[in-house]
Design an enzyme around this catalytic site. Structure first.
Site, PDB file in Angstrom:
ATOM      1  N   TRP A  92      60.878 -74.517  36.272  1.00  0.00           N
ATOM      2  CA  TRP A  92      61.331 -72.889  36.825  1.00  0.00           C
ATOM      3  C   TRP A  92      62.651 -72.303  36.574  1.00  0.00           C
ATOM      4  CZ3 TRP A  92      57.783 -69.263  38.699  1.00  0.00           C
ATOM      5  CH2 TRP A  92      58.722 -67.959  39.588  1.00  0.00           C
ATOM      6  N   ASN A 118      49.425 -68.507  43.427  1.00  0.00           N
ATOM      7  CA  ASN A 118      51.096 -68.676  43.490  1.00  0.00           C
ATOM      8  C   ASN A 118      50.936 -69.727  44.631  1.00  0.00           C
ATOM      9  OD1 ASN A 118      53.494 -69.737  42.503  1.00  0.00           O
ATOM     10  ND2 ASN A 118      54.211 -68.012  43.726  1.00  0.00           N
ATOM     11  N   GLU A 119      51.266 -70.868  44.997  1.00  0.00           N
ATOM     12  CA  GLU A 119      51.659 -71.282  46.284  1.00  0.00           C
ATOM     13  C   GLU A 119      50.666 -70.917  47.554  1.00  0.00           C
ATOM     14  OE1 GLU A 119      55.973 -71.091  46.614  1.00  0.00           O
ATOM     15  OE2 GLU A 119      55.824 -72.875  44.977  1.00  0.00           O
ATOM     16  N   GLU A 146      55.581 -76.404  38.304  1.00  0.00           N
ATOM     17  CA  GLU A 146      56.674 -75.536  38.567  1.00  0.00           C
ATOM     18  C   GLU A 146      57.607 -76.706  39.055  1.00  0.00           C
ATOM     19  OE1 GLU A 146      57.745 -72.098  40.693  1.00  0.00           O
ATOM     20  OE2 GLU A 146      55.958 -70.869  40.793  1.00  0.00           O
ATOM     21  N   TRP A 149      53.234 -64.103  35.566  1.00  0.00           N
ATOM     22  CA  TRP A 149      52.090 -63.097  36.778  1.00  0.00           C
ATOM     23  C   TRP A 149      51.386 -62.151  35.538  1.00  0.00           C
ATOM     24  CZ3 TRP A 149      53.591 -67.090  39.279  1.00  0.00           C
ATOM     25  CH2 TRP A 149      54.155 -67.027  39.552  1.00  0.00           C
TER      26      TRP A 149
END
Ligand code: NAG
Ligand code: NAG
Ligand code: NAG
Length: 467
Positions: A412, A249-250, A370, A133
């Site tokens: 992940w 992210n996602e 991931e 991150w």
């Protein structure tokens, strides 16, 4: 298994050298005394001693030189040629991992060592890419405290993460914001806009369409991309240690199932990033679900709901300013079917479908950013998780052998000892279990045999794979 750092390694080496030197000198002296006492060949023994000394010095300094060599090997940007990543003019397929917590840990002196420990372990496992991150919006150790206000202490922590990665030859996939609430995410941006009285809506999806929030995010992105690293002097946008940028992210935008809102946001933000940074590749950060614009692919989705979350893998990834596609793999969270064999079948179909998209539809690389198997499954066992990992690594390997678009996989997630607070139901300490550790190191070696080792990897792989 893991030393504190490169200094420790060199210290270790010097210490070993001193001890060995002591015994060598002792040995040579004894030989010389013996040769005098017994009237033997007075010249031969010192010569043997001298040869041993030279051999020994060569070996030690050879080792030392290698360590220094690793630190200073030149790094080039990751490029793209059609469906493949290219490093130093050759196709690049990789084995890597996620450690989302690096900046957060580096911000606290007492936890900073974990970052180096993890990067060093990754390098020794022959891994070449780490995803982490590059954001923390408004939470503990926030990088962005409020819109446009940054904590210099935390920015220096990110500087450190990048500089350390460089040192171990690890390239970083840096993610710029979270769709989820951890570390702030889009919910925090919406709250800020609300607090400043400029927010259009309290829906967390207004992150994607509210013009004030788009301005906040662009300001954030520009500040990160043009940041000059205080340790290396290099601006982030000019630093080849960074593999590329991930927008979010996602992402999901449940309030617009047509997908138009998210599509528009991706187009605007990816164009904005390209205007600032022409060096780095860029991806969206999708989970990989097919949407209503890809009707032929809908049966590949884990369940019906997946086409209704406002994303579409093909449409989103096709945008010309998006350089490569990203996919996650979480059958535990995505299907109600608890059967493990069913999950394995899903994973294979999911990956093969996306690799085919990369080759035929998108003509871009596909990165599996991931994947994980949850410890919360009723039938969970570490051996079962190894079977799960192996299915994924094997499909990746086949893609590499055949020059396909499946370009790399990032597990992940990896942690080091003593950081349970950063764990979830997917985390592992890679060296805790020999068979799991070997699974990943073997993948590194297999990939290197197909494509050759990177200059930054070669010394780690020499020890690991008997190259
Ligand atoms: C790029 O790909 C094309 C065909 O896919 C190939 O002919 C060419 O050699 C590649 N270039 C590099 C630099 O790898
Ligand atoms: C977004 O808001 C909805 C409705 O308020 C809530 O259920 C959901 O958990 C939020 N999602 C995120 C990622 O913050
Ligand atoms: C894949 O590409 C590499 C280098 O570009 C080439 O040497 C190799 O023969 C190709 N393999 C196949 C199966 O096409």
């Amino acid at each position: 298994m893991v030393a504190d750092g490169e200094e420790t390694l060199i210290l270790d080496l010097l210490l070993k050298n001193s001890i060995l030197s002591f015994f060598l000198v002792l040995g040579v002296s004894v030989l010389m005394v013996k040769s005098k006492t017994f009237g033997g060949n007075g010249v031969l023994y010192p010569i043997i001693g001298f040869v041993l000394c030279v051999a020994f010095i060569y070996l030690s300094f050879g080792d030392l030189w290698m360590n220094i060599h690793v630190d200073t090997a030149k790094l080039s940007f990751v490029e793209r040629n059609g469906t493949q990543f290219i490093v130093d003019g050759r196709p690049f397929y990789f084995n890597g991992w996620n450690s989302y917590w690096m900046m957060d840990h580096a911000a606290d002196e007492f936890r900073r060592g974990k970052v180096r420990e993890m990067l060093q372990t990754g390098a020794r496992m022959g891994l070449t890419v780490c995803r982490t991150w590059a954001f923390n919006d408004g939470e503990y150790n926030a990088l962005q405290i409020t819109p446009g206000r940054f904590d210099e202490r935390v920015f220096r922590a990110l500087d450190y993460v990048i500089a350390e990665s460089r040192r171990y030859g690890i390239r970083l996939m840096l993610c710029l914001v979270n769709n989820l609430q951890a570390y702030g995410g889009k919910t925090q941006y919406v709250k800020w806009a609300w607090e400043e009285g400029v927010g259009l809506s309290s829906s967390n999806d207004s992150f994607f369409y509210d013009p004030s929030i788009r301005r906040y995010f662009k300001h954030y992105v520009k500040t990160v991309l043009t940041r000059r690293n205080t340790l290396t002097g290099v601006e982030y946008r000019d630093d080849p240690t960074i593999f590329g940028w991930e927008l979010i992210n996602e992402p999901r935008c449940m309030t617009d199932k047509s997908g138009d809102t998210l599509q528009d946001w991706i187009e605007e933000m990816s164009t904005f990033i390209k205007e600032i940074d022409r060096n780095h590749l860029l991806t969206v950060g999708l989970e990989g679900f097919y949407g209503p614009k890809s009707p032929k692919r809908l049966t590949v989705n884990p369940e019906i709901w997946a086409s209704d979350v406002g994303t579409d893998f093909i449409r989103n990834s096709k945008i010309s300013t998006v350089d490569f596609a990203s996919v996650h793999i979480y059958p535990d969270h995505w299907t109600h079917n608890p059967d493990f064999e069913y999950k394995l079948k899903f994973v294979a179909k999911w990956m093969i479908s996306h690799i085919e998209d990369g080759d035929k539809e998108l003509k871009k690389p596909v990165m599996f950013t991931e994947f994980g198997l949850s410890t919360e499954n009723a039938d969970f066992s570490p051996a079962q998780r190894e079977r799960f990992y192996k299915v994924i690594l094997d499909i990746m390997y086949k893609s590499a052998v055949k020059n396909k678009s499946g370009a790399g996989s990032l597990v992940w997630q990896f942690l080091v000892e003593g950081m349970e607070e950063s764990n979830d139901d997917f985390g592992i300490i890679p060296w805790k279990r020999q068979s799991t550790y070997r699974l990943f190191t073997e993948q590194s070696c297999k990939l290197a045999r197909v494509q050759g080792a990177l200059s930054t990897q070669i010394n780690y792989l020499r020890k690991l794979c008997s190259l």
